[in-house]
Each structure stands twice: as C-alpha cells, then as structure tokens.
Design an enzyme around this catalytic site. Structure first.
Site, PDB file in Angstrom:
ATOM      1  N   ALA A  12      82.325  41.392  50.520  1.00  0.00           N
ATOM      2  CA  ALA A  12      81.788  41.619  51.574  1.00  0.00           C
ATOM      3  C   ALA A  12      80.613  41.396  51.823  1.00  0.00           C
ATOM      4  CB  ALA A  12      82.141  43.246  52.259  1.00  0.00           C
ATOM      5  N   ALA A 166      75.163  27.042  53.511  1.00  0.00           N
ATOM      6  CA  ALA A 166      73.778  27.533  52.609  1.00  0.00           C
ATOM      7  C   ALA A 166      73.426  29.187  53.720  1.00  0.00           C
ATOM      8  CB  ALA A 166      72.998  26.444  52.907  1.00  0.00           C
ATOM      9  N   ALA A 270      58.717  19.072  49.385  1.00  0.00           N
ATOM     10  CA  ALA A 270      58.385  20.234  48.657  1.00  0.00           C
ATOM     11  C   ALA A 270      57.693  21.656  49.077  1.00  0.00           C
ATOM     12  CB  ALA A 270      57.206  19.078  47.805  1.00  0.00           C
ATOM     13  N   PHE A 274      62.274  26.329  44.846  1.00  0.00           N
ATOM     14  CA  PHE A 274      63.653  26.143  45.270  1.00  0.00           C
ATOM     15  C   PHE A 274      63.647  28.044  44.968  1.00  0.00           C
ATOM     16  CE2 PHE A 274      65.317  23.668  41.577  1.00  0.00           C
ATOM     17  CZ  PHE A 274      66.217  24.614  40.594  1.00  0.00           C
ATOM     18  N   CYS A 278      72.222  30.639  44.402  1.00  0.00           N
ATOM     19  CA  CYS A 278      73.219  30.075  43.091  1.00  0.00           C
ATOM     20  C   CYS A 278      72.443  28.751  42.421  1.00  0.00           C
ATOM     21  CB  CYS A 278      73.866  29.414  44.682  1.00  0.00           C
ATOM     22  SG  CYS A 278      74.799  30.682  45.393  1.00  0.00           S
ATOM     23  N   LYS A 281      71.477  29.939  38.893  1.00  0.00           N
ATOM     24  CA  LYS A 281      72.492  29.660  38.791  1.00  0.00           C
ATOM     25  C   LYS A 281      73.712  29.679  38.077  1.00  0.00           C
ATOM     26  CE  LYS A 281      75.666  32.201  41.461  1.00  0.00           C
ATOM     27  NZ  LYS A 281      76.869  31.978  42.077  1.00  0.00           N
TER      28      LYS A 281
HETATM   29  N1  LIG Z   1      75.421  33.373  49.128  1.00  0.00           N
HETATM   30  C1  LIG Z   1      75.871  32.302  49.422  1.00  0.00           C
HETATM   31  O1  LIG Z   1      74.662  31.468  50.704  1.00  0.00           O
HETATM   32  C2  LIG Z   1      76.964  31.439  48.866  1.00  0.00           C
HETATM   33  C3  LIG Z   1      76.589  30.142  49.121  1.00  0.00           C
HETATM   34  C4  LIG Z   1      78.480  29.666  48.578  1.00  0.00           C
HETATM   35  C5  LIG Z   1      78.707  29.830  47.494  1.00  0.00           C
HETATM   36  N2  LIG Z   1      78.338  31.371  46.596  1.00  0.00           N
HETATM   37  C6  LIG Z   1      79.097  31.981  45.381  1.00  0.00           C
HETATM   38  O2  LIG Z   1      80.444  33.789  46.331  1.00  0.00           O
HETATM   39  C7  LIG Z   1      80.251  34.325  45.598  1.00  0.00           C
HETATM   40  C8  LIG Z   1      79.473  35.732  46.149  1.00  0.00           C
HETATM   41  O3  LIG Z   1      78.470  35.548  46.630  1.00  0.00           O
HETATM   42  P1  LIG Z   1      77.448  36.263  47.270  1.00  0.00           P
HETATM   43  O4  LIG Z   1      76.252  35.727  47.726  1.00  0.00           O
HETATM   44  O5  LIG Z   1      78.498  36.384  48.481  1.00  0.00           O
HETATM   45  O6  LIG Z   1      77.970  37.656  46.688  1.00  0.00           O
HETATM   46  P2  LIG Z   1      77.401  39.100  47.152  1.00  0.00           P
HETATM   47  O7  LIG Z   1      76.464  40.107  46.121  1.00  0.00           O
HETATM   48  O8  LIG Z   1      75.872  39.006  48.351  1.00  0.00           O
HETATM   49  O9  LIG Z   1      78.459  39.739  47.435  1.00  0.00           O
HETATM   50  C9  LIG Z   1      79.068  40.121  46.683  1.00  0.00           C
HETATM   51  C10 LIG Z   1      80.492  41.637  46.645  1.00  0.00           C
HETATM   52  O10 LIG Z   1      81.410  41.645  46.031  1.00  0.00           O
HETATM   53  C11 LIG Z   1      81.794  43.050  45.658  1.00  0.00           C
HETATM   54  N3  LIG Z   1      82.458  43.325  45.129  1.00  0.00           N
HETATM   55  C12 LIG Z   1      82.126  42.935  43.705  1.00  0.00           C
HETATM   56  N4  LIG Z   1      82.701  43.407  42.391  1.00  0.00           N
HETATM   57  C13 LIG Z   1      84.500  43.387  44.057  1.00  0.00           C
HETATM   58  C14 LIG Z   1      85.513  44.402  43.261  1.00  0.00           C
HETATM   59  N5  LIG Z   1      85.642  44.413  41.881  1.00  0.00           N
HETATM   60  N6  LIG Z   1      86.016  44.751  44.306  1.00  0.00           N
HETATM   61  C15 LIG Z   1      85.352  44.949  45.656  1.00  0.00           C
HETATM   62  N7  LIG Z   1      84.171  44.423  45.822  1.00  0.00           N
HETATM   63  C16 LIG Z   1      83.468  43.738  44.417  1.00  0.00           C
HETATM   64  C17 LIG Z   1      79.740  43.896  45.656  1.00  0.00           C
HETATM   65  O11 LIG Z   1      79.579  45.110  45.956  1.00  0.00           O
HETATM   66  C18 LIG Z   1      79.155  42.724  46.368  1.00  0.00           C
HETATM   67  O12 LIG Z   1      79.315  43.355  47.885  1.00  0.00           O
HETATM   68  C19 LIG Z   1      79.308  34.246  44.051  1.00  0.00           C
HETATM   69  O13 LIG Z   1      80.255  33.480  42.811  1.00  0.00           O
HETATM   70  C20 LIG Z   1      78.327  33.035  44.618  1.00  0.00           C
HETATM   71  O14 LIG Z   1      77.770  32.073  43.078  1.00  0.00           O
HETATM   72  C21 LIG Z   1      77.480  32.099  47.743  1.00  0.00           C
HETATM   73  O1  LIG Z   2      64.621  20.256  50.738  1.00  0.00           O
HETATM   74  C1  LIG Z   2      64.341  21.152  50.221  1.00  0.00           C
HETATM   75  C2  LIG Z   2      65.444  21.605  50.331  1.00  0.00           C
HETATM   76  C3  LIG Z   2      65.419  23.236  49.944  1.00  0.00           C
HETATM   77  N1  LIG Z   2      64.746  23.422  49.135  1.00  0.00           N
HETATM   78  C4  LIG Z   2      65.005  25.131  48.903  1.00  0.00           C
HETATM   79  O2  LIG Z   2      65.455  24.946  48.226  1.00  0.00           O
HETATM   80  C5  LIG Z   2      66.674  26.836  48.114  1.00  0.00           C
HETATM   81  C6  LIG Z   2      67.979  26.564  48.626  1.00  0.00           C
HETATM   82  O3  LIG Z   2      67.951  26.086  50.072  1.00  0.00           O
HETATM   83  P1  LIG Z   2      69.722  25.697  50.533  1.00  0.00           P
HETATM   84  O4  LIG Z   2      70.341  24.713  49.623  1.00  0.00           O
HETATM   85  O5  LIG Z   2      69.322  25.452  51.780  1.00  0.00           O
HETATM   86  O6  LIG Z   2      69.860  27.399  50.355  1.00  0.00           O
HETATM   87  P2  LIG Z   2      71.628  27.743  50.223  1.00  0.00           P
HETATM   88  O7  LIG Z   2      71.646  28.542  50.891  1.00  0.00           O
HETATM   89  O8  LIG Z   2      69.948  28.606  48.588  1.00  0.00           O
HETATM   90  O9  LIG Z   2      72.814  27.062  49.290  1.00  0.00           O
HETATM   91  C7  LIG Z   2      72.935  26.316  47.932  1.00  0.00           C
HETATM   92  O10 LIG Z   2      73.395  27.271  47.927  1.00  0.00           O
HETATM   93  C8  LIG Z   2      74.454  27.965  48.826  1.00  0.00           C
HETATM   94  C9  LIG Z   2      75.866  28.357  46.831  1.00  0.00           C
HETATM   95  O11 LIG Z   2      76.035  28.705  46.147  1.00  0.00           O
HETATM   96  C10 LIG Z   2      75.462  26.276  48.770  1.00  0.00           C
HETATM   97  O12 LIG Z   2      76.308  26.985  49.110  1.00  0.00           O
HETATM   98  C11 LIG Z   2      74.536  25.492  49.567  1.00  0.00           C
HETATM   99  O13 LIG Z   2      75.514  24.096  49.643  1.00  0.00           O
HETATM  100  C12 LIG Z   2      73.313  25.604  48.635  1.00  0.00           C
HETATM  101  O14 LIG Z   2      72.546  23.961  49.672  1.00  0.00           O
HETATM  102  C13 LIG Z   2      64.994  27.376  49.004  1.00  0.00           C
HETATM  103  O15 LIG Z   2      65.030  28.035  47.953  1.00  0.00           O
HETATM  104  C14 LIG Z   2      64.874  26.521  49.675  1.00  0.00           C
HETATM  105  O16 LIG Z   2      63.504  26.498  50.629  1.00  0.00           O
HETATM  106  C15 LIG Z   2      63.574  23.332  49.299  1.00  0.00           C
HETATM  107  O17 LIG Z   2      63.071  23.254  48.763  1.00  0.00           O
HETATM  108  N2  LIG Z   2      63.111  21.833  49.350  1.00  0.00           N
END
Ligand SMILES: NC(=O)c1ccc[n+]([C@@H]2O[C@H](COP(=O)([O-])OP(=O)(O)OC[C@H]3O[C@@H](n4cnc5c(N)ncnc54)[C@H](O)[C@@H]3O)[C@@H](O)[C@H]2O)c1
Ligand SMILES: O=c1ccn([C@@H]2O[C@H](COP(=O)(O)OP(=O)(O)O[C@H]3O[C@H](CO)[C@@H](O)[C@H](O)[C@H]3O)[C@@H](O)[C@H]2O)c(=O)[nH]1
Length: 465
Positions: A12, A166, A270, A274, A278, A281
C-alpha cells in the site's frame, strides 16, 4: 475469458495506493483490496482525516473519499485478500540491496519472494499474478518457479505490468497514461491473462495505448525508460557546469536543443541532481545486470549517469562553500525544500539529504523548511546515512514551520526543491532579515525570473554565471 470481481494489491505504498484507488474509481464493479504488512500504513489509509493519508498526491484524497469502503478497501489481512481475488498485483518495494552479493547495486527481491511464497501457500483457485513493482529482467521466472512448485494444482499466470507514474502527478499519470505495458507469455493462457488485464485498463485507457509484449521486454522496458529519463537529466546537468564556465545560459541551451523535435523539450531542466526512489535504484540494477552478463562497456556507459548525478550535488555544495570565502563553519544556512521534487512528501534519495550532510561536515548550522515533509522524516533521512550520531544531527539541524522567521540572521539560503510557494515569498523582507552579503543558492533555477540580484542578494543560479 474469466471475469474479474476481486482484485488484491500487495503493498500500500506510493504505487499500490494511488494505482488501486484509480482502478477502483474507474471500475466500480470490481472490489479492490490493498493490503500491507505495515499496520500503521493501513491505519493511515483508513483514517478519518483524509489530509493524513500516508501519501500526498494532488487529487488522491478526493478519489479515496469517493471509493473507500465502497469498492476500495485497505487491510492488513494479506492472506484473506489473496484468497478471494482472481487478480493479484504485487507492488512491494524493491530497494537496492544493502548486504551480500550485489550489495549497493542489485535489487533486493526478498519482499517479492515473500509475496510469492504467501500466494503459493494461500491460493486455492487459479490466479493472475501481476508484477507491478519494478524488477530485474527475468524475475517472472523466479516467481513462476516458486508458484508452480506448490503441488496444489492451482494455475498461476504471471504478467509484468510496470508502473510509469511520476510522484506529484500520480493521479493524472494514472488517469491519462502515455501507455500501459503488459508483458506475458505468448501461450494461450498467457494471451488470455494479458487480455483480462487489458480489459481492466480499457475502462478508461484507449486500447491503442495498451501495449502487449513478452514478459522480458516488459520488465526490461521499465528499467530502460527510467535510465533514459535520468540520462537526460544527467546530460543537461553536465552541460549546466559548462554553462557556468562559458557565459552560456542552461535554460537557453535547453530550449534551443529541445525545440528539435527529435530531442523534445521534456526532462531538460537542470537541477541540483535527480532524486526519488527509482532512478538511482533502477540504473544501479541495470548496471548490475549488464555487468553480470559480461557487458562491461554497457554497464560503464549507464553508470556514468549516476556518477554525473553525484558530481552535480557535490559541485553545488562546493559552490556554497567557495562563494562564502571558503568556510561555512558556524554559518546559518537555510534549506528551502527537502522533498526530491515538488508536490510530494517523498524524500527518498532527495538531493537535499546529501547536500545537507555535506554542509554539516563543514560545520554549518542548518535550518530546514519544507511545506510537506515532517521533522521526523528529515531526521530519519540524515540518521540513515550514518555520517554522525543522531543526537549530533538534532543539535546541528533545526526543522522549522515558518519559512520567513528562519531567515533572520541567516548567511545563506539554498533552494533544493522547486516548491511554487517559494516564489511568492517576500524576498525583500528575507533580504533585510539576513546577514550581509546575503547569499541565495538556487539548485532548481526557481527564482530565475525574479529580481533577487536587484534586491541585493548574491544570487547563484545553477547553470549560468
Ligand atoms: N514510487 C514511485 O513513484 C514508483 C513508480 C513506479 C514504480 N515504482 C516501483 O513500484 C514498487 C513499489 O514502490 P513504492 O514506491 O510504492 O514502495 P513503498 O515502499 O512506498 O511501498 C511498498 C509497500 O509494500 C509493503 N510490503 C513489503 N513487503 C510486503 C509483503 N510481503 N506483504 C505486504 N506488504 C508488503 C511495505 O510495507 C510498503 O508499504 C517498487 O518496485 C518501485 O520501484 C515506484
Ligand atoms: O528535467 C528534469 C526532470 C526531473 N528532474 C528530477 O528528476 C527526479 C525524478 O523526477 P520524476 O521523474 O519527475 O519523478 P519520479 O516520481 O521519480 O518518476 C520517475 O520514476 C518513476 C519510478 O520508476 C517512474 O514511474 C516515472 O516514469 C519516472 O519519471 C526529481 O528529483 C526531479 O526533480 C530534474 O532534475 N530535471
């Protein structure tokens, strides 16, 4: 084709919460249950005060208010929710490993494996299992191996459906995605499973934006999309350093190159570097995979994106120190912004953490203001680095609620997140409050069009002289 009445999402977090809220909103006939092992997180999702949801995203609380307890549920009953669902999303965290083989590089898949084992244990009927988390290419194979060895006779179809939202724009990105990617086997049951998932998205996403691929292409595409986006930021940041040496202006360069339709204008801003959970990692993961497969040149190529990002943060810190006569010992430095970007309370890998840590190493006194990040979070981020005792961090850093008050007797302000509200501050009063010369180090080029230099500030705007 099987019909879907119940969906469960394990995790969640930043992805599971908003994604499932949007599915529930757009598919009123489907019951969506989001489960997590963290009871506090679930309690926050279920709390009466919608301003205290665990995640801040514009538009999210309105959707949660509409759907919660109707067809959107948050629960700690992981097993119960898996049992009753035909479709199970796995959206748990996949952080970089901090131990053992691949430490600091590979993705830690322990949470994913635990989910697979729980599903294997609980499931009594056939299910579609969906990788929503970002995973190394070929993870579906491991999931398949765990799930197909239960001996229970239950069939699992595994799909990859990476999320591209994002933070800060999650709801809008989910409502209007550029594309939805669904990877799965090209067997009859695999094709059917892809179709089942596609039908869920087709409630609101035009069919032509739903892309179906094989599972490995889907897993790899997610890592590659983030690598390309981060590479653009590192590329423009590298040029920002050049601009500072040549009298060129980074925004003018960005605009000039971005107008070339082959390059395009996005992701050319600029910044101090970043952040976010994500980019770093996922690139580290890509680098690790390439290196493990003997592709040294490929690994080195992508690693450079991270190296440039680290350089940008340390270059910014150097500027703060050298501009102030090579010492910030005992100087009061105000930090505007701690989140890794505006409109989110997420601070994972935020540039602010590393910049402040480096400033503390130079014995500066730090006062932080961020409109959405809590004091507890800021100290947790600093403590996690382990550079100094947590008591020392608390002694040397103050977290404040009043952005104006803290500028009194400050030597410098560093803008590290591009929150809009910073632009509307009374900068004349801020100037009067501060020690002279009053420095502003703008790591986001937020105040480019303001008159800070006319007011009297020593204004450093990253990417121009
Ligand atoms: N944060 C983003 O913007 C973003 C965008 C796209 C993809 N992702 C990917 O999505 C995934 C999740 O990212 P997030 O940012 O939502 O992470 P998060 O840490 O916010 O949430 C993950 C949740 O999973 C729970 N969890 C872990 N193990 C569990 C289990 N065995 N059973 C039930 N719950 C469990 C944790 O307690 C936590 O609340 C990652 O792989 C990330 O790379 C993240
Ligand atoms: O022109 C730019 C655009 C972004 N950033 C920085 O880059 C980082 C990431 O920004 P952004 O990509 O907008 O946010 P995220 O939530 O990290 O989203 C990225 O990471 C997610 C997790 O995988 C993906 O799902 C998204 O598509 C991808 O954009 C931040 O620190 C921004 O400030 C800059 O410095 N300059």
């Amino acid at each position: 084709m099987r019909s879907v009445k119940n969906i469960c999402c394990i995790g969640a977090g930043y992805v599971g919460g908003p994604t499932m809220a949007v599915i529930a909103h757009e598919c009123p006939e489907i019951n969506v249950t989001v489960v997590d092992i963290n009871p506090e997180r679930i309690a926050q999702w279920n709390g009466d005060n919608l301003d205290e949801l665990p995640i801040y995203e514009p538009g999210l609380k309105e959707i949660v208010a509409k759907c919660r307890d109707k067809n959107l549920f948050f629960s700690t009953d992981v097993e119960g929710a898996i049992d009753k669902s035909e479709v199970v999303f796995i959206s748990v965290n996949t952080p970089t490993k901090t131990y053992g083989k691949g430490k600091g590089k590979a993705a830690d898949l322990k949470y994913i494996e635990l989910c697979a084992r729980t599903i294997a244990k609980v499931a009594k009927s056939d299910k579609i299992i969906i990788e929503k988390s970002t995973l190394p290419v070929r993870t579906a194979e491991a999931l398949k191996s765990i799930l197909s060895n239960t001996g229970s006779g239950v069939n699992f179809e595994i799909l990859s459906n990476p999320e591209f939202l994002a933070e800060g724009t999650a709801v809008n990105d989910l409502m209007n995605p550029d594309r939805v990617l669904i990877g799965g086997d090209n067997t009859p049951s695999g094709i059917e499973a892809k179709e089942v998932l596609s039908k869920i998205y087709e409630h609101w996403v035009p069919e032509e934006r739903i892309l179906k691929t094989n599972v490995w292409s889907s897993e790899l595409s997610k890592l590659v999309a983030n690598a390309f986006l981060a590479q653009r930021v590192s590329s423009i940041n590298s040029i920002s350093a050049l601009c500072e040496k040549t009298d060129a202006n980074i925004d003018e360069v960005s605009k000039a190159i971005g107008l070339d339709s082959r390059i395009g204008p996005k992701f050319l801003k600029a910044s101090v570097g970043f952040g976010g959970s994500c980019f770093q990692k996922d690139i580290l993961n890509l680098v690790y995979i390439a290196r493990s497969l003997g592709l040294t040149e490929v690994a080195d190529y992508w690693e450079q994106v991270i190296i440039m990002n680290d350089y940008q943060k340390s270059r910014f810190v150097d500027k703060i120190i050298t501009s102030q006569y090579n010492t910030i010992n005992g100087k009061r430095i105000v930090i505007y912004g701690w989140a890794f970007k505006k409109d989110t309370n997420d601070t994972r890998e935020s540039a602010a953490i590393y910049v402040v840590d480096a400033l503390l190493e130079e014995n500066a006194e730090i006062i932080v203001y961020d409109p959405k990040v809590s004091e507890e979070r800021i100290f947790a981020d600093l403590d996690y680095l382990g550079t100094r005792d947590s008591s020392e961090n608390r002694k040397r850093v103050t977290v404040a609620n009043d952005p104006m008050e803290i500028t009194k007797n400050a030597h410098a302000i560093a803008i590290l997140t591009e929150w809009d509200e910073f632009k509307s501050y009374d900068w004349k009063t801020i100037y009067e409050n501060m020690m002279k010369p009053a420095f502003v180090f703008d790591g986001r080029r937020l105040m480019t069009n303001s008159n800070l230099r006319q007011i009297g500030f020593e204004y450093y705007n990253l990417g121009e002289v």
